[in-house]
Enzyme design. Structure first.
Site, short mmCIF file in Angstrom:
data_model
loop_
_atom_site.label_atom_id
_atom_site.label_comp_id
_atom_site.label_asym_id
_atom_site.label_seq_id
_atom_site.Cartn_x
_atom_site.Cartn_y
_atom_site.Cartn_z
N GLY A 1 0.82 -1.21 0.00
CA GLY A 1 0.00 0.00 0.00
C GLY A 1 0.85 1.25 0.00
N GLY B 1 2.34 3.76 4.24
CA GLY B 1 3.21 2.84 3.49
C GLY B 1 4.41 3.55 2.90
N LYS C 1 -6.89 2.07 21.06
CA LYS C 1 -6.83 3.09 20.01
C LYS C 1 -8.17 3.18 19.28
CE LYS C 1 -4.16 5.24 16.43
NZ LYS C 1 -3.36 5.10 15.22
N ASN D 1 -10.02 18.31 16.25
CA ASN D 1 -10.09 17.43 17.43
C ASN D 1 -10.23 18.20 18.75
OD1 ASN D 1 -9.61 15.53 15.50
ND2 ASN D 1 -7.63 14.86 16.29
N1 LIG Z 1 -1.88 8.44 7.68
C1 LIG Z 1 -1.65 8.40 9.00
O1 LIG Z 1 -1.21 9.38 9.62
C2 LIG Z 1 -1.91 7.12 9.77
C3 LIG Z 1 -1.39 7.00 11.07
C4 LIG Z 1 -1.64 5.84 11.78
C5 LIG Z 1 -2.40 4.83 11.23
N2 LIG Z 1 -2.91 4.98 9.98
C6 LIG Z 1 -3.72 3.89 9.44
O2 LIG Z 1 -2.95 3.23 8.43
C7 LIG Z 1 -3.81 2.74 7.39
C8 LIG Z 1 -3.38 3.36 6.07
O3 LIG Z 1 -3.61 4.76 6.14
P1 LIG Z 1 -3.04 5.77 5.04
O4 LIG Z 1 -3.32 7.12 5.57
O5 LIG Z 1 -1.69 5.39 4.64
O6 LIG Z 1 -4.07 5.45 3.83
P2 LIG Z 1 -3.90 5.83 2.31
O7 LIG Z 1 -3.01 7.02 2.16
O8 LIG Z 1 -5.28 5.86 1.72
O9 LIG Z 1 -3.10 4.59 1.68
C9 LIG Z 1 -3.67 3.33 1.47
C10 LIG Z 1 -2.94 2.73 0.29
O10 LIG Z 1 -3.28 1.35 0.16
C11 LIG Z 1 -3.37 1.07 -1.22
N3 LIG Z 1 -4.10 -0.18 -1.46
C12 LIG Z 1 -5.41 -0.45 -1.30
N4 LIG Z 1 -5.67 -1.72 -1.66
C13 LIG Z 1 -4.51 -2.27 -2.06
C14 LIG Z 1 -4.14 -3.55 -2.55
N5 LIG Z 1 -5.04 -4.52 -2.72
N6 LIG Z 1 -2.85 -3.76 -2.87
C15 LIG Z 1 -1.91 -2.79 -2.72
N7 LIG Z 1 -2.19 -1.54 -2.27
C16 LIG Z 1 -3.50 -1.30 -1.93
C17 LIG Z 1 -4.07 2.29 -1.77
O11 LIG Z 1 -3.95 2.33 -3.16
P3 LIG Z 1 -4.96 3.19 -4.11
O12 LIG Z 1 -4.35 4.53 -4.16
O13 LIG Z 1 -4.91 2.44 -5.36
O14 LIG Z 1 -6.30 3.19 -3.43
C18 LIG Z 1 -3.30 3.39 -1.05
O15 LIG Z 1 -2.10 3.67 -1.74
C19 LIG Z 1 -5.22 3.13 7.82
O16 LIG Z 1 -5.83 2.08 8.52
C20 LIG Z 1 -5.00 4.31 8.75
O17 LIG Z 1 -6.06 4.50 9.67
C21 LIG Z 1 -2.67 6.08 9.22
#
Ligand SMILES: NC(=O)c1ccc[n+]([C@@H]2O[C@H](COP(=O)([O-])OP(=O)(O)OC[C@H]3O[C@@H](n4cnc5c(N)ncnc54)[C@H](OP(=O)(O)O)[C@@H]3O)[C@@H](O)[C@H]2O)c1
Length: 297
Positions: A7, A12, A178, A196
């Protein structure tokens, strides 16, 4: 260590850029992207060459796979990759929500799942470019509980990359904690459009957040021992520490994207129903956020 990050979103891309210098690393996505180099700005400044691929055959060499999709994509990602990963590999999650680890375990067995939580914050500004917006903690543990030496190994890898990571024998308790905090803060901000910290300044919202957290904690206690301070105090602490933040759920609503409410309040409602506990506050917030989502999805 050979690591695959699944991802290429905010989390990621950050982990890929941070772990690439010391490990053999690939970043796996489902869309073709131009990404020779990953750039992390903000709390950490990193420019690192990262191998990006959509070819799942590359995953078979990975010792560790870190799932970084949104929680609603965990099942789809596991469907895409499970037949390609080797039988000894471990899966790690820092995703939000209650069901990620159990979905991963359906495919590889609980013994190969490492759960995690992080309070770091990241924002993706372009493919391969992420801002590390907030410093936080990372904690990992064998899912759902207990000890495995792989957890210490992974924590050491993260520490070498500059990411201080604690370990616990009660990771499911931390994941629940969390989720409870997210269940209290995120839907309220998503529905009101407030940052928030404003929840603490509006007495009705502060009361509502407390009711959601206490109701959720009652469900949680049928499953786990909750670590640390009492849930309302913890949620108020997070709202205070992230006072100027726009929650991820509010960002999703503003950008007409799907939210993670199903794996947060939705999962609490489902588990509550299974153990015979009513969850009216969660149900109310869940229904309202779902109604907003339905208006554009
Ligand atoms: N961002 C933060 O600050 C943060 C902090 C702590 C925890 N989290 C948690 O971490 C998780 C990810 O958050 P994020 O903010 O990084 O989300 P995000 O920016 O939306 O990234 C998710 C990624 O996963 C990809 N993806 C979806 N299905 C896939 C598959 N089958 N194979 C490969 N890649 C795939 C998406 O690709 P597409 O672009 O093609 O959809 C996108 O690039 C969530 O649960 C979030 O709550 C995030």
């Amino acid at each position: 260590m050979r690591i695959a990050v699944i991802g290429p979103g905010a989390l990621g891309t950050f982990l890929a850029g941070t772990l690439a210098s010391d490990n053999e690393l690939i970043l796996f996505g489902r869309r073709e992207l131009e990404m020779g180099q990953v750039e992390v700005q903000g709390q950490t400044d990193i420019k690192e060459k990262v191998v990006y691929t959509t070819d799942s055959s590359y995953l078979k060499n990975a010792d560790i796979l870190i799932l970084c999709t949104k929680s609603y994509d965990t099942k789809g990602a596991m469907e895409d990759i499970h037949s390609r990963i080797n039988d000894e590999a471990y899966l790690v999650s820092f995703q939000n929500g209650l069901m990620n680890e159990s979905i991963m375990a359906e495919y590889v067995g609980e013994d190969r799942v490492v759960g995690g939580v992080t309070s770091h914050g990241f924002t993706l500004i372009d493919d391969g470019k992420v801002i590390h917006t907030g410093l936080g903690d990372m904690i990992i543990g064998k899912y759902p509980e207990g000890h495995d030496v792989i957890v210490d190994d992974i924590a050491a890898i993260f520490a070498r990359a500059g990411l201080c990571t604690d370990t616990t024998e009660n990771i499911y308790g931390y994941i629940w904690k969390k989720v409870i905090i997210n269940a209290g803060i995120n839907p309220i901000t998503a529905l009101t459009g407030l940052k928030n910290g404003r929840i603490l300044q509006v007495p009705n919202l502060r009361w509502l957040m407390g009711m959601v957290c206490n109701e959720s904690a009652e469900v949680a206690r049928t499953q786990v021992e909750l670590p640390g301070v009492e849930v309302t105090e913890a949620a108020e602490g997070v709202a205070r520490a992230t006072a100027e933040n726009v929650s991820s759920m509010l960002q999703d609503i503003k950008n007409n994207r799907r939210t993670e409410i199903d794996c947060i309040n939705g999962a609490i409602i489902d588990i509550g129903a299974e153990v015979g506990l009513e969850t009216p506050f969660n149900r109310c917030l869940y229904s309202l956020v779902k109604a907003k989502e339905t208006s554009y999805l």
